[in-house]
Scaffold this active site. Structure first.
Site, PDB file in Angstrom:
ATOM      1  N   ASP A  11      41.326  33.575  45.921  1.00  0.00           N
ATOM      2  CA  ASP A  11      40.001  33.297  46.477  1.00  0.00           C
ATOM      3  C   ASP A  11      38.964  33.962  45.581  1.00  0.00           C
ATOM      4  O   ASP A  11      39.034  35.166  45.350  1.00  0.00           O
ATOM      5  CB  ASP A  11      39.948  33.874  47.903  1.00  0.00           C
ATOM      6  CG  ASP A  11      38.649  33.535  48.610  1.00  0.00           C
ATOM      7  OD1 ASP A  11      37.900  32.675  48.125  1.00  0.00           O
ATOM      8  OD2 ASP A  11      38.408  34.144  49.668  1.00  0.00           O
ATOM      9  N   ASP A 107      36.666  27.152  45.655  1.00  0.00           N
ATOM     10  CA  ASP A 107      36.969  28.468  45.083  1.00  0.00           C
ATOM     11  C   ASP A 107      38.239  29.087  45.642  1.00  0.00           C
ATOM     12  O   ASP A 107      38.413  30.298  45.603  1.00  0.00           O
ATOM     13  CB  ASP A 107      35.794  29.425  45.310  1.00  0.00           C
ATOM     14  CG  ASP A 107      35.719  29.932  46.731  1.00  0.00           C
ATOM     15  OD1 ASP A 107      36.018  29.134  47.649  1.00  0.00           O
ATOM     16  OD2 ASP A 107      35.387  31.102  46.929  1.00  0.00           O
ATOM     17  N   GLU A 108      39.137  28.267  46.147  1.00  0.00           N
ATOM     18  CA  GLU A 108      40.296  28.813  46.845  1.00  0.00           C
ATOM     19  C   GLU A 108      41.524  27.944  46.577  1.00  0.00           C
ATOM     20  O   GLU A 108      41.431  26.725  46.593  1.00  0.00           O
ATOM     21  CB  GLU A 108      39.973  28.749  48.339  1.00  0.00           C
ATOM     22  CG  GLU A 108      40.567  29.813  49.195  1.00  0.00           C
ATOM     23  CD  GLU A 108      40.215  29.529  50.650  1.00  0.00           C
ATOM     24  OE1 GLU A 108      41.146  29.476  51.451  1.00  0.00           O
ATOM     25  OE2 GLU A 108      39.025  29.336  50.970  1.00  0.00           O
TER      26      GLU A 108
HETATM   27 MG   LIG Z   1      35.572  32.833  48.186  1.00  0.00          MG
END
Ligand SMILES: [Mg+2]
Length: 367
Positions: A11, A107-108
């Site tokens: 993350d 973003d993960e």
């Molecule tokens: Mg994040």
């Protein structure tokens, strides 16, 4: 998937804001708030850690953020830059994990590295062997992209995800197979995959507020949480055999109304949006999902149809946020300049409700 596995959950830390701080060194160390301007009717899409210390959160009206953090650096989102950055990061990650990468959001991602570490030794030993790879990924993201990533390492998706949520930013948390139940014990019940606000409230009524409470509970709590109880108990002990999901079909939930007579009446339209937002939130909660993108759709008398959307860095699931964002989209894009034949709200970018970061007491501490 049979046999012991090793999963990473990666993350990026305060992704949008960190990209802005990377590109504008004078903003480093300052509270950066990505979204609308504080004097506008905009909303916050993302906040740097410095800004979060002032209580600024995504999906909050920008006016509120301006009040909480008057010295904040307010920045308009550059979605195309974030998307390109995301693609570059995922490409870099594939250099380590091959194709076993499930991208969950901009973003993960989950990475399965079982094959890379090999099956020798016990499960704990396999997990320990993967730690240098997690360190190498973090270092590569830092070196090549100038950004900080947090990684959780565990025997499955559930534990890896909770591990990464536990220590941010720039965290690396490892949960061993033999330690997973103990790791989960002190966490709030809401930390478990799929426990949204509704289930959490039901569990609290039964006196269960922590994952440990669920582990220790001998009663059958079907009356409180339905047929899901068995699975919930298994997850409380850190059991989870969900495979990585490589299907990239776009899922969405939406609701729309066509008017008998075209209307530009604000009260009617707002009432409509409120009902639609509630219907969507109900469906999200039933499926234990949250959404990062809210979209409004309007159709005019001549059947011209427009959609406008906004994405948050963190997923939301509640009717109030969906309603507020849809009203904002209508105003921002002046969609009610003439009467509407149809109005609708939709959400996309769906993901399972997991950690609700605000309830985790040791969030934002470093390893
Ligand atoms: Mg994040």
């Amino acid at each position: 998937m049979a046999g012991p596995r090793v999963i990473f959950h990666m993350d990026m830390d305060a992704f949008y804001a960190s990209v802005e701080q990377r590109d504008r060194p004078e903003w480093r160390g300052r509270p950066v708030i990505v979204g609308g301007m504080p004097e506008s009717r905009g909303v916050v899409c993302a906040a740097s850690y410095e800004a979060r210390r002032f209580g600024v959160r995504s999906a909050m009206p920008s006016v509120t953020a301006g009040r909480l953090c008057p010295e904040g650096v307010f920045v308009r989102p550059r979605m195309d830059v974030y998307r390109a950055e995301s693609a570059a990061i995922m490409e870099l990650v594939r250099g380590f994990a091959g194709e076993a990468v499930e991208q969950v959001s901009v973003d993960e991602a989950y990475l399965e590295v079982t094959e890379q570490v090999g099956g020798e030794g016990g499960h704990d030993e396999m997990i320990r062997r993967a730690v240098p790879m997690a360190e190498a990924i973090k270092a590569a993201v830092r070196r090549e992209r100038g950004l900080a990533a947090t990684i959780g390492v565990g025997p499955n998706k559930l534990t890896a995800k909770i591990a990464s949520s536990s220590f941010k930013p720039d965290g690396l948390t490892v949960v061993l197979e033999s330690g997973k139940a103990a790791f989960l014990r002190p966490l709030p019940a809401g930390a478990i995959h799929g426990v949204g606000k509704v289930t959490e409230a039901a569990l609290a009524r039964a006196g269960l507020t922590t994952v440990g409470d669920i582990q220790d509970c001998q009663d059958d709590l079907r009356a409180y949480v339905g047929s899901w109880w068995g699975e919930l108990r298994r997850m409380a002990f850190g059991e989870d055999d969900r495979p990585l999901d490589f299907s990239d079909d776009i899922r969405s939930v939406s609701s729309e109304n066509t008017f008998a007579r075209d209307t530009a009446d604000r009260a009617v339209l707002r009432g409509c949006l409120r009902e639609q937002a509630e219907e969507i939130a109900g469906r999200l909660q039933r499926h234990r999902l949250a959404a990062v993108t809210v979209q409004v759709k309007v159709r005019y008398s001549d059947f011209t149809t427009l959609t406008r959307q906004v994405s948050m860095e963190e997923a939301l699931e509640d009717a109030a946020s969906i309603y507020r964002l849809s009203c904002w989209l209508l105003g921002r894009h002046r969609l009610v300049a003439r009467p509407l034949r149809l109005i609708g709200v939709g959400v996309t970018g769906l993901r399972a409700v997991t950690m609700r970061q605000m309830v985790l007491p040791f969030m934002e501490t470093r390893r």
